[in-house]
Design a protein around this motif. Structure first.
Motif, short mmCIF file in Angstrom:
data_model
loop_
_atom_site.label_atom_id
_atom_site.label_comp_id
_atom_site.label_asym_id
_atom_site.label_seq_id
_atom_site.Cartn_x
_atom_site.Cartn_y
_atom_site.Cartn_z
N HIS A 206 0.87 -1.19 0.00
CA HIS A 206 0.00 0.00 0.00
C HIS A 206 0.90 1.23 0.00
O HIS A 206 1.79 1.36 0.85
N ARG A 207 0.68 2.11 -0.99
CA ARG A 207 1.56 3.26 -1.15
C ARG A 207 0.76 4.51 -1.46
O ARG A 207 -0.35 4.43 -2.01
N THR A 208 1.34 5.65 -1.13
CA THR A 208 0.78 6.93 -1.56
C THR A 208 1.86 7.67 -2.34
O THR A 208 3.05 7.54 -2.06
N GLY A 209 1.43 8.45 -3.32
CA GLY A 209 2.36 9.21 -4.14
C GLY A 209 1.87 10.63 -4.35
O GLY A 209 0.68 10.94 -4.14
N TYR A 210 2.78 11.48 -4.80
CA TYR A 210 2.47 12.91 -4.89
C TYR A 210 3.31 13.55 -5.98
O TYR A 210 4.47 13.22 -6.16
N ARG A 211 2.69 14.45 -6.75
CA ARG A 211 3.40 15.30 -7.71
C ARG A 211 3.03 16.75 -7.41
O ARG A 211 1.85 17.09 -7.32
N THR A 212 4.04 17.60 -7.28
CA THR A 212 3.80 18.97 -6.86
C THR A 212 3.02 19.76 -7.90
O THR A 212 2.93 19.38 -9.07
N GLY A 213 2.43 20.88 -7.48
CA GLY A 213 1.71 21.76 -8.38
C GLY A 213 2.64 22.75 -9.05
O GLY A 213 3.86 22.63 -8.99
N GLY A 214 2.06 23.76 -9.70
CA GLY A 214 2.89 24.73 -10.41
C GLY A 214 2.05 25.73 -11.17
O GLY A 214 0.85 25.90 -10.91
N PHE A 215 2.69 26.40 -12.14
CA PHE A 215 2.07 27.49 -12.89
C PHE A 215 2.08 27.18 -14.38
O PHE A 215 2.94 26.45 -14.89
N ASN A 216 1.11 27.75 -15.10
CA ASN A 216 1.08 27.69 -16.55
C ASN A 216 1.92 28.83 -17.12
O ASN A 216 1.58 30.01 -16.96
N ILE A 217 3.01 28.48 -17.77
CA ILE A 217 3.96 29.48 -18.26
C ILE A 217 3.32 30.42 -19.28
O ILE A 217 3.60 31.61 -19.33
N SER A 218 2.40 29.88 -20.12
CA SER A 218 1.84 30.68 -21.21
C SER A 218 0.62 31.50 -20.79
O SER A 218 -0.04 32.08 -21.65
N ALA A 219 0.30 31.57 -19.51
CA ALA A 219 -0.85 32.34 -19.04
C ALA A 219 -0.64 33.83 -19.31
O ALA A 219 0.49 34.31 -19.41
N THR A 220 -1.75 34.57 -19.39
CA THR A 220 -1.67 36.02 -19.65
C THR A 220 -2.46 36.85 -18.63
O THR A 220 -2.22 38.05 -18.52
N THR A 221 -3.41 36.24 -17.92
CA THR A 221 -4.23 36.97 -16.96
C THR A 221 -3.98 36.43 -15.55
O THR A 221 -3.56 35.28 -15.40
N PRO A 222 -4.26 37.22 -14.52
CA PRO A 222 -4.10 36.71 -13.16
C PRO A 222 -4.87 35.42 -12.90
O PRO A 222 -4.38 34.53 -12.20
N ALA A 223 -6.08 35.31 -13.44
CA ALA A 223 -6.87 34.09 -13.23
C ALA A 223 -6.19 32.88 -13.85
O ALA A 223 -6.18 31.79 -13.28
N GLN A 224 -5.58 33.06 -15.05
CA GLN A 224 -4.90 31.95 -15.70
C GLN A 224 -3.63 31.55 -14.97
O GLN A 224 -3.16 30.42 -15.10
N THR A 226 -3.46 31.27 -11.81
CA THR A 226 -3.81 30.52 -10.61
C THR A 226 -3.12 29.15 -10.68
O THR A 226 -3.28 28.42 -11.67
N PRO A 227 -2.32 28.77 -9.69
CA PRO A 227 -1.53 27.53 -9.80
C PRO A 227 -2.43 26.30 -9.87
O PRO A 227 -3.50 26.25 -9.24
N PHE A 228 -2.00 25.33 -10.68
CA PHE A 228 -2.69 24.05 -10.66
C PHE A 228 -2.24 23.28 -9.43
O PHE A 228 -1.13 23.45 -8.92
N LEU A 229 -3.12 22.43 -8.92
CA LEU A 229 -2.92 21.77 -7.64
C LEU A 229 -1.99 20.57 -7.75
O LEU A 229 -1.83 19.99 -8.83
N PRO A 230 -1.38 20.17 -6.63
CA PRO A 230 -0.63 18.91 -6.63
C PRO A 230 -1.60 17.74 -6.88
O PRO A 230 -2.78 17.80 -6.51
N GLU A 231 -1.10 16.70 -7.51
CA GLU A 231 -1.90 15.49 -7.67
C GLU A 231 -1.37 14.42 -6.72
O GLU A 231 -0.19 14.43 -6.35
N ASP A 232 -2.26 13.53 -6.32
CA ASP A 232 -1.81 12.46 -5.43
C ASP A 232 -2.53 11.16 -5.79
O ASP A 232 -3.61 11.17 -6.40
#
Length: 455
Positions: A206-224, A226-232
């Motif tokens: 039984h294991r748990t895993g995680y990948r960190t979140g981050g930002f979309n480099i090609s975004a142009t507006t503050p809303a875009q 907004t960082p995408f969340l970590p996945e687990d």
């Protein structure tokens, strides 16, 4: 790697790494000779783009390994540090420079410079073999991770206008913005295995895993931005590993089955934003992945090797809502339902001349998808332009080992021996409204010659 025995049964190990990558990759997303004429009468290629990237990575891992309690308990204690610095420049012209009003404004250029990613973690793992149950062992491990993501970006058009805007839609001056976000996560692993007989081991993990979140480099507006969340992911696996004899031959059979609960899945989604095609990372909510793997290796006599492996994956989204549209019918990209591999090899002694070793490998996979977002909601089906058909590859090589009793070996090899034509990957654009899909053709038949010296 440096390893030092600091006491009886205690070892200190350090693993340091450095990596430098510099790449410049042009893309022809429409794959055609199409052009269009802008308002000034200039002829513009339909959809050219390129990416220039430079990355430096540094890592260091320190481990303390040992055994205590009369050899019944093994332990690993340690820490890990990772630092990545780099820059990324993406340029899109042609249709990628056309505004929502149909006017060509010029090439759009995104500079992400600098990009800085930092991660450090502490971990521990223990394996206990109870004296009262020979062959039984339990392993438990945990890791606490801290990640930091930092981005400074500019996004301009070749006519000089800035595409970065504030919350009111006003272009930034200077045309630059920075973002930073940190993440923390604890993950763990639990395993029990038991040697029920000689050469037979069963296990449950039984294991748990995680990948960190981050930002979309090609975004142009503050809303875009907004960082995408970590996945687990939470994983359960059961399996058996066996080694066996058959007369003078031997074999190995491994079987494993698993199920995974996958959440906040990071997916690459192509979309039109203000008339411009943009690739962004989004979080699909939930998915379940189930499957099994079987591997068989046989050596009926000492000069023949034969193997076959089969894997089945059933991956399905439980929920995925994007911009109010239900995309849970999408199929996992790059995940064929079935993959099959096989190999056959010989070892032919040639006396003082050495040993001749021919080998053939076969790989087959069923159809899969090139795009993460491949569900056409209006038609309630997977986009047909996203589907990549099944294909089979045959590779072969012939090794002449220890030529004349030396440590020199020579090899002839061929990949995709039958010159199969297939699509290896791609970018599905028809589903975004651009009307076409860019597929990347797999490598044709390639062959070569190698010489190796062992020392």
């Amino acid at each position: 790697m440096t390893e030092i025995d600091i006491a009886q049964g205690v070892t200190l190990k350090n693993i340091a790494g450095y990596r430098f990558v510099s790449s410049s990759i042009p893309f022809d997303l429409d794959g055609s000779s199409l052009t269009f004429t802008d308002a000034a009468g200039s002829i513009i290629p339909y959809f050219p783009s390129r990416e220039d990237m430079t990355v430096r990575q540094y890592s260091d891992e320190l481990q303390l390994l040992g055994t205590i309690f009369d050899g019944s308990l093994d332990y690993i204690l340690g820490g890990f540090y990772f630092l990545e610095r780099g820059s990324d420049r993406q340029q899109t012209g042609g249709q990628g420079g056309v505004s929502a009003g149909g006017i060509y404004q010029g090439d759009r250029v995104t500079f992400a410079d600098p990009v800085r990613n930092q991660s450090y973690s502490a971990f521990a793992q223990f394996t206990w073999r109870p004296a009262f149950a020979p062959g039984l062992s339990f392993t438990a491990g945990g890791r606490q991770t801290h990640d930091l993501r930092q981005l400074t970006t500019r996004n301009i058009v070749s006519n000089g206008s800035c595409r970065l805007v504030d919350g009111a839609g006003v272009p930034l001056n200077p045309c630059m913005t920075s973002y930073s976000k940190s993440y923390d996560k604890f993950t763990y692993s639990l395993t029990a295995d038991y040697k029920i007989a000689r050469g037979v081991l069963v296990y449950l993990a039984h294991r748990t895993g995680y990948r960190t979140g981050g930002f979309n480099i090609s975004a142009t507006t503050p809303a875009q931005f907004t960082p995408f969340l970590p996945e687990d992911v939470t994983d359960y696996e059961i399996g058996v590993k066996t080694d066996f004899r058959m007369g003078n031959g031997k074999g190995r059979l491994n079987i494993a089955a698993y199920t995974q609960d996958y959440r906040n899945i990071q997916r690459n989604q192509g979309s039109l934003i203000n008339g411009v095609f943009t690739q962004t990372i989004v979080n699909a909510a939930e998915a379940t992945i189930k499957g099994f793997e079987v591997e068989l290796q046989l050596q009926p006599v000492d000069f023949i090797d034969f193997g076959v492996n089969i894997a089945h994956v059933d991956a399905a989204y439980r929920s995925w809502i994007a911009n109010g549209v239900d995309l849970s019918g999408s199929q996992f990209a790059g995940t064929p339902e079935w993959t099959i591999g096989a190999n056959f090899g010989l070892r032919i002694p040639l006396g003082n001349a050495g040993e001749l070793a021919p080998r053939v490998d076969l790989y087959h996979q069923t159809k899969t998808n090139m795009s993460d977002n491949n569900w056409v909601a209006a038609q309630q089906r997977v986009s047909p332009t996203s589907i990549m058909r099944d294909y089979t590859l045959v590779n072969a090589r012939v090794d002449l080992r220890d030529i004349g009793g030396s440590r020199i070996s020579a090899s002839l090899w061929a990949k995709n021996l039958l010159n199969a034509e297939y699509i290896a990957s791609g970018t599905e654009l028809a589903n975004t409204g651009l009307g076409y899909t860019a597929g990347f053709v797999g490598a044709p038949r390639t062959y070569g010659f190698e010489v190796r010296f062992d020392f």
